[in-house]
Structure formats: structure tokens, C-alpha cells
Write a protein that holds these residues in place. Structure first.
Motif, PDB file in Angstrom:
ATOM      1  N   ILE A  32       7.258  11.143  10.777  1.00  0.00           N
ATOM      2  CA  ILE A  32       7.853  12.485  10.771  1.00  0.00           C
ATOM      3  C   ILE A  32       7.253  13.268   9.601  1.00  0.00           C
ATOM      4  CG2 ILE A  32      10.033  13.753  10.494  1.00  0.00           C
ATOM      5  CD1 ILE A  32      11.453  11.220  11.592  1.00  0.00           C
ATOM      6  N   SER A  87       7.718  15.825  14.654  1.00  0.00           N
ATOM      7  CA  SER A  87       8.111  14.418  14.846  1.00  0.00           C
ATOM      8  C   SER A  87       7.119  13.721  15.758  1.00  0.00           C
ATOM      9  CB  SER A  87       9.483  14.330  15.518  1.00  0.00           C
ATOM     10  OG  SER A  87      10.450  14.872  14.690  1.00  0.00           O
ATOM     11  N   VAL A  91       9.904   9.345  18.048  1.00  0.00           N
ATOM     12  CA  VAL A  91      11.077   9.704  17.223  1.00  0.00           C
ATOM     13  C   VAL A  91      12.175  10.291  18.105  1.00  0.00           C
ATOM     14  CG1 VAL A  91      11.895  11.207  15.362  1.00  0.00           C
ATOM     15  CG2 VAL A  91       9.657  10.097  15.176  1.00  0.00           C
ATOM     16  N   GLU A 120      11.632   7.577  10.894  1.00  0.00           N
ATOM     17  CA  GLU A 120      13.039   7.558  11.288  1.00  0.00           C
ATOM     18  C   GLU A 120      13.848   6.563  10.464  1.00  0.00           C
ATOM     19  OE1 GLU A 120      14.469   8.735  15.628  1.00  0.00           O
ATOM     20  OE2 GLU A 120      13.685   6.704  15.530  1.00  0.00           O
TER      21      GLU A 120
END
Ligand SMILES: NC(=O)C1=CN([C@@H]2O[C@H](COP(=O)(O)OP(=O)(O)OC[C@H]3O[C@@H](n4cnc5c(N)ncnc54)[C@H](OP(=O)(O)O)[C@@H]3O)[C@@H](O)[C@H]2O)C=CC1
Length: 353
Positions: A32, A87, A91, A120
Motif C-alpha cells: 500500500i 493499494s 489489498v 495490510e
């Protein structure tokens, strides 16, 4: 993007605010990209700037576990609060625009930059009632404490009530979080600190403080009933003086978060360092077994469960951020100087936005 980086190990004069960096790209589907709004400064940043852990990080790099070709330029910063920009395709929990806070594993470039990549399992949604500065003060010390208190120490919300706990060095980032966590779980807490920090630590949840500058700590500890659990962030020579008193405290669990592992690799090289680490571990286990004590070493590690428990305790107002000082991003070297001076009363945070 702007990032504070070093191009060789050394003092603060090695820190350069570099504008030549590209915003990092997501290469792993679990990753991310986060726009960093605030990040805390920890003693580990100072040690990494000095070269701590370089041998083992180079091994990880050679094994392909770190995806930069060279150790430099190196960006420090192990935690952050910010906003998700992008992301990876695996994710599920986070989308662009989410406010998040979290940590960075040792393999990652740091958060003392405008953007960073995390994943995550290393982050959670930021509690709404906290600013980015407040949220950024939490994750690294929270997960180091989690590793020491829960993973190594086996303490939980269900088995801590009434346990007698000694938190050594209660006034720093680690101690101010540890006291609040253990109090929320029902522990009875004694802590060591300088006299000027005592009132603050009593308010955070400590039941009793010992002024390590004015009182003889060993004499004071020996006046108290036995402890069930001891958290030692100092370790080494300083921790040793406290572990001596443990001789008379059978069955206490003692967890040090200042283990010699990385230092052994740095000082002796990988193979001799490994041998030394095995020797040190064996010695401490034998010493513990002989004296009826349980001795453990713990290090920071990302933990989804640790971050979830922390977020719950923040949301229920049982834990509060303790931010001592905030520096502007451009003034990061002053924040490093402050941490290096070693007299924190809570956390130091740098603010990007
Ligand atoms: N293994 C790991 O992964 C990690 C290990 N650590 C370890 O924990 C240590 C503390 O971290 P952190 O809390 O963030 O550091 P800080 O710099 O935030 O705080 C250090 C605190 O220790 C106090 N202190 C120093 N000497 C003593 C003493 N003899 N007795 C009582 N208090 C003392 C200082 O207060 P005063 O002004 O009174 O001296 C200061 O408040 C680190 O130096 C590191 O060794 C931390 C994070 C991760």
C-alpha cells in the motif's frame, strides 16, 4: 518527493533532505502506498543512521528479501500516520483516501519521507479522534511492547489483573506506552524514572515510582513484594544492575528489549555473530533456569493482532498518545538530536502536512 536520507553511516551531518526521489511504486500486490502526514522518531533511527543492523540487512538484500540494489541512500523512520494513495490488487481492507497508521518492517525504506510503502498486515485505520501527529506517536512503541509483553511475556487482557509489574525507564516512548497497556489490563505497576517524570507516570497509570537519580534503585526494589513480570528497555550494563536484584525474586519473568543479536552480527560478522548469538541465548537460558527465573529477549515486529488491540484501546480511551515535542519535517535533524540526548518524556514526532 522529499525524503531525509543518508548516503553513508555516521552522525547527523550525514542526513540530507533529498528531492531527487521518485514516489515509490507498488511492486507487491499486498503493498500500500501511503502519503505520510506525520512520523515518529525512535532510538532505532539514530542507531540505523550510525550503521546498526547493516550486516544483517545486507544479507537480506543479497537474499532478495530487500528490493533495493544498494543500502544507500537509506531512509529512516519506522512508523507513520497518513492517507492511502494506492493499494495493491490483493489489498482488501484499505482503499485510496483511508486514514491509516502503521509500521514498516526492517526490509522497507523508512517513513521520514513524503511517501512510504507499507502493507495490510503492518497498518490499521487511524482512530478518528486522533490527529496524524498523535497517531504517528503510537505504532512502533506499541508493537515493540506487544512483542515483549504479549509474545515473549505471555501477558494478555485476561491474565494480567493483580500481577505485579516493574517497568524500567517508564518515562520514554516505550515506558509511557507500556504503563498504559499494562494498567488497562489490570496490572500493578512500579516504574523507575527521574523525579521530574514521576507525576506524569502516576497519571498514566503507574502505582509507584522510584527516582533512579535520587534513590538507590536496588535498595528500593528490595523493599517491595516480588514482581511477576519485569520489562527492561535498557538492557546491557544498565539492565544488568537491575537483573542482579532478580536473584532473590524466583519465578519472575524478565523481558529485555535490548538484545545483543544485531550488535553481535555488526561486531563479529555473520557466522561468528551467529555463534555468539547462540552462545548468548544459551547462557541466558541456563542462567535463568539455574536461578528459577524466566529470561526472554524481544524485538519490534509487525503484528496485526498487536495493532488491532492497540487501536481498540485507543478508541476506548484506555490508552492516550503522549507526544512531548513536534518538529516540522524540514527540521528533522533537531528531532534526531532530541532523541539522541536520551531524556524523552513520551514521544517526538515530525509533521509533514
Ligand atoms: N528491541 C527493539 O526492537 C527495541 C528496543 N528498544 C529499546 O528501548 C530503549 C528505550 O526506547 P524508548 O523508550 O523509545 O527511548 P526514549 O529515548 O524515548 O526514552 C529513554 C528513556 O529512558 C530514561 N532512562 C535512561 N536511563 C535510565 C535509567 N537508568 N533508569 C530509568 N530511566 C532511564 C530516560 O529518562 P531520563 O531523562 O530520566 O534519563 C528516557 O525517558 C531503546 O534505547 C532501546 O534500547 C526500543 C524500541 C525497539
Amino acid at each position: 518527493m522529499l525524503a531525509w536520507q543518508i548516503h553513508s553511516y555516521g552522525g547527523n551531518d550525514q542526513l540530507t533532505l533529498s528531492a531527487t526521489n521518485r514516489i515509490p511504486m507498488i511492486k507487491n500486490p499486498n503493498d500500500i502506498l501511503v502519503e505520510v502526514h506525520a512520523a515518529s522518531v525512535n532510538p532505532i533511527d539514530i542507531r540505523m543512521r550510525d550503521g546498526y543492523g547493516q550486516k544483517i540487512l545486507n544479507v537480506m538484500r543479497n537474499q532478495g528479501l530487500i528490493n533495493t540494489r544498494s543500502e544507500f541512500p537509506l531512509t529512516m523512520g519506522r512508523d507513520f500516520s497518513g492517507i492511502v494513495v494506492e493499494s495493491g490488487r490483493n489489498v482488501k481492507k484499505f482503499k485510496p483516501g483511508d486514514e491509516v497508521y502503521g509500521v514498516l518492517g526492517a526490509q522497507r525504506q523508512g517513513s521520514h519521507a513524503e511517501y512510504t510503502i507499507s502493507s495490510e498486515r503492518e497498518m490499521a485505520h487511524k482512530p478518528n479522534h486522533l490527529s496524524h501527529v498523535e497517531a504517528a506517536s503510537i505504532p512502533y512503541v506499541a508493537l515493540t511492547n506487544w512483542s515483549a509483553i504479549n509474545t515473549a511475556g505471555r501477558l494478555t487482557a485476561n491474565n494480567t489483573t493483580g500481577k505485579r509489574i516493574l517497568v524500567i525507564a517508564g518515562s520514554g516512548g516505550i515506558g509511557t506506552f507500556a504503563i498504559q497497556l499494562l494498567k488497562a489490563w489490570g496490572g500493578e505497576i512500579v516504574t523507575t524514572c527521574s523525579g521530574d517524570a514521576s507525576e506524569q507516570l502516576l497519571q498514566l497509570g503507574a502505582d509507584y515510582t522510584i527516582d533512579y537519580k535520587q534513590q538507590d534503585v536496588l535498595t528500593e526494589l528490595n523493599k517491595l513484594p516480588r514482581f511477576d513480570f519485569i520489562l527492561d528497555p535498557l538492557g546491557g550494563d544498565k539492565g544488568e544492575q537491575y537483573s542482579q536484584f532478580l536473584k532473590s525474586w524466583q519465578n519472575a519473568k524478565y523481558v529485555s528489549i535490548a538484545p545483543p543479536f544485531l550488535k553481535n552480527f555488526d561486531n563479529y560478522g555473520i557466522l561468528p555473530g551467529l555463534v555468539k548469538n547462540i552462545g548468548d541465548l544459551g547462557c541466558s537460558a541456563l542462567k535463568g533456569a539455574k536461578d528459577g527465573k524466566i529470561i526472554r529477549w524481544a524485538v519490534f515486529a509487525p503484528s496485526k493482532q498487536g495493532l488491532k488491540t492497540t487501536t481498540d484501546l485507543l478508541n476506548s480511551r484506555q490508552i492516550h498518545p503522549v507526544v512531548e515535542k513536534v518538529f516540522e519535517f524540514e527540521d528533522l535533524p533537531s528531532a534526531y538530536e532530541k532523541i539522541e540526548s536520551g531524556h524523552s518524556r513520551g514521544k517526538t514526532v515530525i509533521k509533514m502536512k
